[in-house]
Design an enzyme around this catalytic site. Structure first.
Site, PDB file in Angstrom:
ATOM      1  CB  THR A  26       6.868  -4.042   0.472  1.00 13.14           C
ATOM      2  OG1 THR A  26       5.638  -4.631   0.064  1.00 13.14           O
ATOM      3  CG2 THR A  26       6.821  -3.717   1.958  1.00 13.14           C
ATOM      4  CG  ASP A  27      10.932  -5.044  -3.087  1.00 13.94           C
ATOM      5  OD1 ASP A  27      10.527  -5.929  -2.301  1.00 13.94           O
ATOM      6  OD2 ASP A  27      12.134  -4.741  -3.201  1.00 13.94           O
ATOM      7  CG  LEU A  28       7.494  -9.643  -6.576  1.00 15.41           C
ATOM      8  CD1 LEU A  28       6.030  -9.296  -6.741  1.00 15.41           C
ATOM      9  CD2 LEU A  28       8.100 -10.005  -7.919  1.00 15.41           C
TER      10      LEU A  28
END
Length: 148
Positions: A26-28
């Protein structure tokens, strides 16, 4: 045909691979980073080959060749998030002498998260296209999608 592997299975003429979204995917914001869908689909295609009895590594090491992605069209439809369980469904749409077209969907339950059409060309270690091994064509033939 019904073959099982440690990761996925072939049922009828489609392959299903189930996986979970981890933090590293995932990203942030906790949403799956767009490029990771390509990795999920690659895993599913590789697992489909194993389930069909095709040993990519042995073929490559013997100098026979390997698949290379010649074309890819992907559409993102809904976000997948940390902790989601995803199913990647792969269907062989068309089988040609030197390539195979595969439609793949990434599903979260009944929701299509992403879908792609992939053309995988069989190439020599030098990168030149060549005919797929006859055994691979035979393994793929029962998997060609017939719309059922």
């Amino acid at each position: 045909m019904d073959a099982l592997t440690a990761l996925g299975r072939i049922s009828g003429n489609e392959h299903r691979l189930v996986l979970r979204v981890y933090f590293e995917d995932t990203d942030l914001t906790g949403v799956v980073y767009h490029a990771n869908y390509l990795r999920y689909m690659e895993r599913a295609r590789s697992d489909m080959l194993l389930a069909a009895g095709i040993d990519q590594r042995a073929a490559f090491e013997a100098g026979e060749g390997a698949y290379a992605i010649a074309g890819l069209s992907i559409r993102y439809r809904a976000p997948a998030r940390l902790g989601d369980e995803l199913t990647i469904i792969s269907r062989v749409m068309r089988l040609r002498a030197a390539s195979v077209d595969i439609h793949q969907r990434v599903m979260r339950s009944d929701t299509i998260v992403a879908q792609a059409d992939v053309e995988a060309a069989f190439v020599l270690p030098s990168g030149r296209p060549r005919r797929q091994p006859a055994a691979w064509m035979a393994a793929f033939a029962p998997l060609v999608w017939k719309g059922n």
